[in-house]
Scaffold this active site. Sequence first.
Site, PDB file in Angstrom:
ATOM      1  CB  THR A   5      -5.005   6.641  -2.756  1.00 35.28           C
ATOM      2  OG1 THR A   5      -5.743   5.578  -3.048  1.00 35.28           O
ATOM      3  CG2 THR A   5      -4.983   6.738  -1.274  1.00 35.28           C
ATOM      4  CD  GLU A  26      -3.122  -0.596   0.328  1.00 34.61           C
ATOM      5  OE1 GLU A  26      -2.751  -0.662  -0.963  1.00 34.61           O
ATOM      6  OE2 GLU A  26      -4.035   0.212   0.662  1.00 34.61           O
TER       7      GLU A  26
HETATM    8  N1  HSE Z   1      -7.676   5.489   4.465  1.00 37.99           N
HETATM    9  C1  HSE Z   1      -7.117   5.520   2.965  1.00 37.99           C
HETATM   10  C2  HSE Z   1      -7.795   6.633   2.629  1.00 37.99           C
HETATM   11  C3  HSE Z   1      -7.526   4.392   2.014  1.00 37.99           C
HETATM   12  O1  HSE Z   1      -8.809   7.343   2.535  1.00 37.99           O
HETATM   13  O2  HSE Z   1      -6.775   7.542   1.795  1.00 37.99           O
HETATM   14  C4  HSE Z   1      -7.349   4.596   0.843  1.00 37.99           C
HETATM   15  O3  HSE Z   1      -6.564   3.448   0.240  1.00 37.99           O
END
Ligand code: HSE
Length: 297
Positions: A169, A120
């Site tokens: 993201t 990630e």
């Molecule tokens: N918690 C993360 C965000 C999840 O909202 O940026 C996205 O992969």
Amino acid sequence: MITVRAPATSANLGSGFDVFGVALGRPADVVQVEKAEETSIEVTGVGSRFIPEDPEGNTVGAVAKALDAPAHIKIDKGVRPASGLGSSAASAAGAALALNELYDRGHSRSELVPIAAEGEELVSGEAHEDNVAPALLGGFTVAAGDVGVTAVDARIPLVVCLPESVVSTRDARDVIPDRATLDELVGTVGKAATLAVGMCRDDPDLVGRGMHDDVVSPARAELIDGYDEVRDAALDAGATGVTVSGAGPGVIAACYPGRRRAIASAMVEAFDDRGVECRAYQTAVGPGATVHSPDSE
Ligand code: HSE
């Protein structure tokens, strides 16, 4: 050869930014691993052309490196990248579980969470665990940093509506305000606690009431064309709560059993009225990744 089905996930659920996550019954990625001298990656399925096959640039490459488990890894994507449904996490969690099995590494699923999160980090610049935790453990998960990860079985019905647009993201993290007021903090803690109790009690009303925040989701909703209309349509059709799924652009709604079809239609129609194509999944909080070794087939 080991094959793993790794589910889509929805992180945040409004009040639980970077902490809460749920595994979704559908869609899912299928990850297949076979021992090899060096890691190589082959990607097919939804949005595969946007995913690098070079192990240095791919989430599962990072996982194979962390587990010291070189393999030929085939990923059949069911979870579209940049959708807000934990696409990279599904592949990373699937690869972590499959390689752990293939090389008999003996890690528990909880121990695989930080390993999958390394993948990630490659995508968003941060190793948050709120998608990989539910992808591995299933149910509703609370990934609380030093406090550890907790998972609870839950059966809340959900609808996730995925517009054709793409939000990365990184971009979605850039729009988040740097600060929150004390009132916003207190409000968010109250809603997060309400949602967590709702998951423990399988209570769609409590879950829906807690699926909201005044800081992160409103900023991200601006990136989703038609968000307000889609949220209102879902609530009118009986959703108990609606918010941005993960970093977006997916929109997630919680509801009572029997309401999913009407909510899905209402969300699709609202996106359609804005000229936005979308796909709705009628789903529910579901199990984590499942292993299909040759013996189990
Ligand atoms: N918690 C993360 C965000 C999840 O909202 O940026 C996205 O992969």
